[in-house]
Every structure is written in C-alpha cells, then in structure tokens.
Design a protein around this motif. Structure first.
Motif: not given
Ligand SMILES: Cc1ncc(COP(=O)(O)O)c(C=O)c1O
Ligand SMILES: [Zn+2]
Length: 364
Positions: A282-299
């Motif tokens: 379920g979490i095997a996503i190599g290219v998360p389409m909202r990856g930049e948004e996730i990282l922005e929140y993460a920082y």
C-alpha cells in the motif's frame, strides 16, 4: 465551489472534468472551514459526516452514499501506544473516508463513468461508493495485488484491470486511458475532495480523546491520510482547539522511500528511487504525485520520516494479532516502524498509530 491550481493559481469550477490544470498543476479546493468547535459536530449523524460543517461538500449527495464510514474506535495497545482502528470501515480500510466524499462529489457533478488506479484499497472503496452512486467504474491495479482486494472490487460491479509492472506504471496506464477517452479520473491522489474525507481522521480523534496525542504514526505512500491529517491539524491549530502540532512520524517502506530520502537530503522534490518488492504494497509509491506538497508540510511541521524495516513486518503483524488485532501487511508496517523508531530513539510515549487496513485483505 472552485478548484485552485496549486502551481499557477488558476481558478476553475469543481464541475470541470479536467483531473488537473492545463499547466500540469494539481487542484486544491477553494474552501476555508469555519473555526472548529465541538458544538459544530452534528451528533445525530453516526458517520464521518457529523463533521460536515468543516468539510467541502456541494450538496446532500453524501446522504445517499454514506455507509456509516468513520466512527472507528481508539484502542489501547500498551502504556505508550493507542491504535486507531481504521480498518473497521465498510470496505475494511481508511480509504472509505475519502472515497465517500469523492464519489459524493462525482454524483453532485453528474459524472457518469469513473476510472481509478490503486494498490487495491482505494480501488475497493471507489468501487463500493461508485456502485452506491450508480456510476460505472473501472479500477486499475498492479500485478501482484492481493486477490482478495481484486475479488472485492469485482464484487461491487467494477471492471478490475490488472496491469503488469509496478504501482507507478499502473497509474500511468490508467491516466493514459482517462486522457485518451476523456474519462473522469476519480483518483484519491489527484482529487482534493478525497482529503476532505481523510481530514475526519483527526476531527474524530479530537472528539474521542478531547485532545491530540503527542505522536502520530501515519503511513505515507501518496500521502492521502497524511495530507488530510495535516490539513485538519492546521485547522485545529488555527481554531485554537490545540496549542501545538503533534509530532508526526511518517512511515515509508525501506524498499521504496522517495520522501524519506528527499528529507534526508533537504530536497523539496521526492528522490528518484527504484521500488523493490515489499510486503507493504500500500505504500510502495516511487513517484508520489503530491510529493512536493508533502515535503513542504514535512519541513514546516518537523515531520520525521521513518522506515518500516521489511524483515520486521511479519513479526509486527504477529504481535498485533496476538493482542486481537488482525491487520494487513501495510498496516503492520506502521507498528514495525514505530518499534524500530523506539529501538533507535528510546521509549516514545503517547503515540497514536493507525490500523488502516484489515488483515484478511492481504492473505493470499
Ligand atoms: C492499508 C493502507 N495503508 C496505507 C496506505 C497508503 O496510503 P497513501 O498512498 O495515500 O499514503 C494505503 C494505500 O493504499 C493502504 O491501503
Ligand atoms: Zn495551473
């Protein structure tokens, strides 16, 4: 109601059939909920729609579609750990939170056919709610998806197409068909209505416990629970219902960790990785389409990415089952990651871990 493009800021009515903006940006919803207050909860409604005052809904379509999703218990595992039992859902995973809202949107917008790609659970949910909405659908899943998930999708009357190759390729095949044939892409990652459902995970915890625990363990593939949870936490913070953000421990597979690697490098974009086979499908996503948004929140909120050690997933599943909790492999990965985090960092108290997929789903 409007969508706003997260890249160029263009506004478009949510009745559009375009899955994303012409510039390539993904949609956000132009919606600001009123401040969260306990008396804004409709206690007569026994589903996640009791929080509808804080959710972007266009009309009353949800009333015909709801299957009572949400309202899952919080169970104590031990002195430090609480489990939120999100596999107690109509289709046995947390994806029902998002799918109920997304399909209510499709119904409101008069959509007559939907396609969707999934590792199995989101496809299950979309198929179930599409059947309730009377909207035909086709779900694309990658080769190797648990047969039980495929059987459930077909049982709801959806066409289920199994695509050779990995999860990212499966998404590409589905999107290509949607574009070529002008079909509605009812996708849990692209469509922001899905996050209006996953937000309720946090509203519910707030109502149940009267507080938010210090640590939240949340799996992140495409981040649909993560993004909904962060949006709802921001809302609680802005409303003064909580005074600080909890520490989010975001789980990625050891075999597929583009966001964890990006965070290690301080990058704003997901790292390039070559996904290897993992039990945590379920979490095997190599290219998360909202990856930049996730990282922005993460920082912004000091999110800590943590690995689920592959060789500890089955053991974690056994420990949970020994306490009466039978979850799927991807969900056992959350607990395995928590145990590993404690091994490296010492005892971690007041931690809420989501049990978001049921065990029978990943039994082959
Ligand atoms: C049980 C389970 N946990 C976690 C996830 C990860 O969700 P996401 O890819 O939205 O982060 C999924 C996705 O299919 C899932 O089925
Ligand atoms: Zn745009």
């Amino acid at each position: 109601m409007d969508y706003i493009c997260s890249k160029c800021g263009k506004k478009v009515s949510v009745s559009t059939r375009q899955a994303r903006c012409s510039c390539g940006g993904l949609w956000k919803l132009d919606f600001t909920p009123p401040p969260f207050r306990p008396d804004g909860i409709d206690k007569s409604q026994w589903s996640q729609f009791r929080y509808r005052k804080y959710m972007a809904l266009e009309d009353e379509s949800w009333r015909e579609l709801t299957l009572g999703e949400g309202m899952t218990p919080v169970v104590r595992m031990d002195g430090n750990v609480l489990l939120k039992m999100d596999y107690m859902m109509p289709t046995l995973s947390y994806k029902d939170r998002g799918a109920a809202v997304l399909m209510a949107h499709c119904k409101a917008a008069g959509v007559d056919y939907v396609v969707q790609d999934s590792s199995g659970n989101a496809g299950n949910s979309i198929a179930a709610y599409a059947s309730r909405a009377g909207i035909p659908c086709e779900i694309f899943v990658p080769q190797g998806t648990s047969p039980k998930k495929i059987a459930m999708i077909r049982a709801h009357g959806a066409v289920c197409t199994v695509v050779p190759g990995n999860r990212d390729h499966c998404a590409a095949v589905c999107r290509e068909k949607a574009d070529r044939e002008g079909l509605y892409y009812a996708n849990h990652v692209y469509n922001p209505f899905f996050y209006e459902g996953t937000k309720t995970y946090i509203y519910e915890v707030m109502e149940q416990l009267g507080r938010i625990p210090e640590h939240l363990v949340i799996p992140v593939g495409n981040g649909t629970l993560f993004l909904g949870a962060v949006k709802a936490l921001e809302h609680l913070l802005e409303s003064g219902a909580i005074v600080s953000m909890p520490r989010i421990l975001a789980v990625q597979s050891e075999k597929c960790d583009p966001l964890l690697k990006a965070a290690q490098e301080g990058s704003r974009e997901p790292a390039r990785v070559s996904p290897e086979p993992t039990l945590a499908e379920g979490i095997a996503i190599g290219v998360p389409m909202r990856g930049e948004e996730i990282l922005e929140y993460a920082y912004k909120y000091h999110v800590q990415f943590i690995h689920a050690p592959e060789e500890k997933i089955l053991e974690a599943r056994e420990i949970l089952a020994g306490k009466g909790i039978y979850c799927e492999h991807t969900t056992a990965a959350n607990y395995a990651a928590y145990l590993e985090f404690c091994r490296q960092n010492g005892e971690t108290r007041d931690c809420l871990i989501t049990m978001c997929g049921a065990g029978l789903k990943s039994d082959h």
